[in-house]
Design an enzyme around this catalytic site. Sequence first.
Site, PDB file in Angstrom:
ATOM      1  N   HIS A 163      -4.472   3.276  -3.329  1.00 20.38           N
ATOM      2  CA  HIS A 163      -3.867   2.795  -1.724  1.00 20.38           C
ATOM      3  C   HIS A 163      -3.770   1.792  -1.687  1.00 20.38           C
ATOM      4  O   HIS A 163      -3.013   1.629  -0.804  1.00 20.38           O
ATOM      5  CB  HIS A 163      -5.740   2.516  -1.360  1.00 20.38           C
ATOM      6  CG  HIS A 163      -6.131   1.643   0.012  1.00 20.38           C
ATOM      7  ND1 HIS A 163      -6.260   2.146   0.745  1.00 20.38           N
ATOM      8  CD2 HIS A 163      -6.469   0.203  -0.508  1.00 20.38           C
ATOM      9  CE1 HIS A 163      -6.451   1.223   1.642  1.00 20.38           C
ATOM     10  NE2 HIS A 163      -6.330  -0.362   1.176  1.00 20.38           N
ATOM     11  N   GLU A 220     -18.071  -5.117  24.752  1.00 20.78           N
ATOM     12  CA  GLU A 220     -16.981  -5.925  24.886  1.00 20.78           C
ATOM     13  C   GLU A 220     -15.949  -6.182  23.594  1.00 20.78           C
ATOM     14  O   GLU A 220     -14.675  -6.392  24.177  1.00 20.78           O
ATOM     15  CB  GLU A 220     -17.690  -7.554  24.186  1.00 20.78           C
ATOM     16  CG  GLU A 220     -19.312  -7.064  25.934  1.00 20.78           C
ATOM     17  CD  GLU A 220     -20.692  -7.005  25.536  1.00 20.78           C
ATOM     18  OE1 GLU A 220     -20.214  -6.443  24.249  1.00 20.78           O
ATOM     19  OE2 GLU A 220     -21.732  -7.544  26.016  1.00 20.78           O
ATOM     20  N   HIS A 264       1.115  -1.386   0.115  1.00 16.59           N
ATOM     21  CA  HIS A 264       0.352   0.002   0.279  1.00 16.59           C
ATOM     22  C   HIS A 264       1.036   1.339   0.014  1.00 16.59           C
ATOM     23  O   HIS A 264       0.839   1.758   0.984  1.00 16.59           O
ATOM     24  CB  HIS A 264      -1.091   0.171   1.229  1.00 16.59           C
ATOM     25  CG  HIS A 264      -1.785  -1.495   1.229  1.00 16.59           C
ATOM     26  ND1 HIS A 264      -0.893  -2.336   1.862  1.00 16.59           N
ATOM     27  CD2 HIS A 264      -3.509  -1.649   0.989  1.00 16.59           C
ATOM     28  CE1 HIS A 264      -2.383  -3.405   1.665  1.00 16.59           C
ATOM     29  NE2 HIS A 264      -3.330  -2.308   1.018  1.00 16.59           N
ATOM     30  N   HIS A 273     -28.829 -15.496  24.708  1.00 16.02           N
ATOM     31  CA  HIS A 273     -27.755 -15.818  25.563  1.00 16.02           C
ATOM     32  C   HIS A 273     -26.295 -16.831  26.029  1.00 16.02           C
ATOM     33  O   HIS A 273     -25.923 -16.745  26.777  1.00 16.02           O
ATOM     34  CB  HIS A 273     -28.262 -15.175  27.255  1.00 16.02           C
ATOM     35  CG  HIS A 273     -28.594 -14.074  27.228  1.00 16.02           C
ATOM     36  ND1 HIS A 273     -29.872 -13.416  26.561  1.00 16.02           N
ATOM     37  CD2 HIS A 273     -28.377 -13.098  28.426  1.00 16.02           C
ATOM     38  CE1 HIS A 273     -29.499 -11.985  26.313  1.00 16.02           C
ATOM     39  NE2 HIS A 273     -29.202 -11.711  28.188  1.00 16.02           N
TER      40      HIS A 273
END
Length: 683
Positions: A260, A415, A28, A478
């Site tokens: 890029h 999280e 890149h 869950h």
Amino acid sequence: MSSQIEQLAINTIKLLSVDQVSKANSGHPGAPLGLAPLAHIIWKNLKFNPKNPEWINKDRFVLSNGHSVALLYSLLHLFGYDLSIDDLKNFRQLGSKTPGHPESETPGIEVTTGPLGQGISNAVGLAIAEKNFAARYNKPDFTISDSRVYTILGDGCLQEGVSSEASSLAGHLKLNNLIAFYDDNHITIDGDTNVSFTEDVNKRYEAYGWNVIWVKDGNNDLEGIAKALEDAKKSDKPTLIRVTTVIGYGSLQAGTHSVHGSPLKADDVKQLKEKLGFNPDESFVVPQEVYDYYNKEVVERNQKIEEEWNKTVEAYKSKYPELGAELSRRLSQKLPENWAEKLPTYNSGDKALATRKLSEMLLDSVFDELPELIGGSADLTGSNLTRTKEAVDFQPDGSNIGTYAGRYIRYGVREHGMGAIMNGIAAFGANYKPYGGTFLNFVSYAAGAVRLSALSGHPVIWVATHDSIGLGEDGPTHQPIETLAHFRATPNLKVWRPADGNEVSAAYQIALEQNHTPSIIALSRQNLPQLEGSSIEKASKGGYVVHEVADAHVVIVSTGSEVSIAIDASKKLKESGINARVVSLPDFHTFDRQPKEYQLSVLPDGIPILSVEVLSTSGWAKYAHEQFGIDRFGASGKAPDVYKFFEFTPEGIASRAIKTIDFYKGSKIVSPLNRAFYPIHYE
Ligand SMILES: Cc1ncc(C[n+]2csc(CCOP(=O)(O)OP(=O)(O)O)c2C)c(N)n1
Ligand SMILES: *[C@@H]1O[C@H](CO)[C@@H](O)[C@H](O)[C@H]1NC(C)=O
Ligand SMILES: *[C@@H]1O[C@H](CO)[C@@H](O)[C@H](O)[C@H]1NC(C)=O
Ligand SMILES: CC(=O)N[C@H]1CO[C@H](CO)[C@@H](O)[C@@H]1O
Ligand SMILES: [Mg+2]
């Protein structure tokens, strides 16, 4: 007006980066061309010693847009790290010190980056660790820690949600030791950012509680960048310096996405080198005055700073012998001697308790012993039981709700951010051992960060409670099913599912002793009995015979909450004259590293093996001929009812054991562990 030597240095960085990508024909070039001036200013100002990359009071630099790694390799080379021109010529080649994205094994690279959004979040963790470290060891007359964290991030990092989680927390925590530079080049792979990213980044970061500065010409305004950096250092908040740049600046493709991620064409390289005053027929050229300039301006200055710091630490050790000894111990990455004596042990007469509760009791007993332990939870403190009684929250000094010396982090419901921040805390050094609590099912939210913990070897610990259908009423949303199969398949990751108190102690002991391997400790919500046959020592092997019988007809291998049910099944089978050995296998990773003879003594030839676990059966064929598990989503209901529904009862297990025995009767039985070339560990 920048001096000539600075311009020459910047041009050298640009062309070294372009040459790496061209030689590899891969990489890149765009971001390095746009970022070279910024990188030059940052690195000129950094505090580090290339000959001692582990110096704890160095500034940290994190390249969050890891695809621009050629830029980082150019810098490491020019600033005297152990990375030669030949290493740069080997960019992206097999076995080189210059892999396709930054990897933390390379000296001078703080964290592995490439998956976008992680680096900036690791930087938040590094900044948290520095604040905590400084709060513990600095004294009015001694500065042991005053380093900063610098990071460059791109549009992609800002688009990834994890950066929002971590940045929001950084603002709340007022981490003014963190300075982030946003490469505002208006380009990602799909082209102009106007196709998907039109938010006002300045307002977003102001809303997070950051100090925001905007440098509008990052390709030429060196003074502007330098001034922004100086202003950032004075802020009482973390700073985002938005630096507007042109991707591929100087290339014929400047400002477009084509620059890029593919090498510049030969004619483009030629015109660029001519424009920058270099010979177009030469590559990997570094004018001697550039080496000399960086060496004199930066490396020599920093040598003096580190020398002074070394003296400070020596004086500190005589004035504060206890803290000084603790500091030395932590810098040598060793836990205190005899710390493991604090680990709780249990007898079979002791009360049945949830392993999450046993985990809390354990943390309580070791927390004061281990100042490197820094805990937290993603807003499930009450149900995960991660906060020890005496813990102080990690909060800004003067906030009235904690201090930077606190070692309990309120991560909020974040999280993924927590996972990436824990990686950063561990990467700081000083033996930091971060742990974070959430429901096991939601560790999957953080999978991107967990994978990087394992890949780059950060010894973080997930306290993953509510580890199965045993959580009951909250139901299938869950209840983890596939979670452990996924994490057990991740290389260099320990995944514990302890069955009782002794196994919880074994899991933590091994997890805390790791310096390069993360752990997930899956814990139950429901109470589990203390097993007669368990001990820390046995469980530390990852797998062992927990319930032995003479002349076994079948082996039942199980984990966590199902081990005691399997033992009950064995007792039931005994009544019908069937002998069932029960094996507890709390961690595959640890068991897989035992000698083969030991493994085969636990799961031997000649006896059919049945695995029992209330989770996906995927992965169990490695240890068992037959698998009893749950290959569907769970169910909402009272935990005992749900267990009955899925037949994880002594009767349900016993009937499957009998089927297993009948099916294999008369055939030659070889342990699944006894095979031509298994296990193989590439380590
Ligand atoms: C999590 C993640 N998703 C996707 C990618 C693939 N990827 C690499 S660079 C990039 C575009 C990044 O754009 P930006 O950050 O603006 O970098 P620039 O093009 O400006 O150098 C993408 C999608 C990745 N590295 N990580
Ligand atoms: C988006 O960017 C492209 C490329 O720079 C430009 O041609 C186009 O006009 C822009 N569109 C909008 C709506 O800004
Ligand atoms: C500071 O001390 C460390 C550890 O003893 C040593 O490796 C380093 O070279 C010293 N730094 C300087 C600049 O002398
Ligand atoms: C004490 C506590 O916070 N208990 C919680 C445990 O987790 C369950 C499931 O989310 C909650 O319902 C409890 O309130
Ligand atoms: Mg971009």
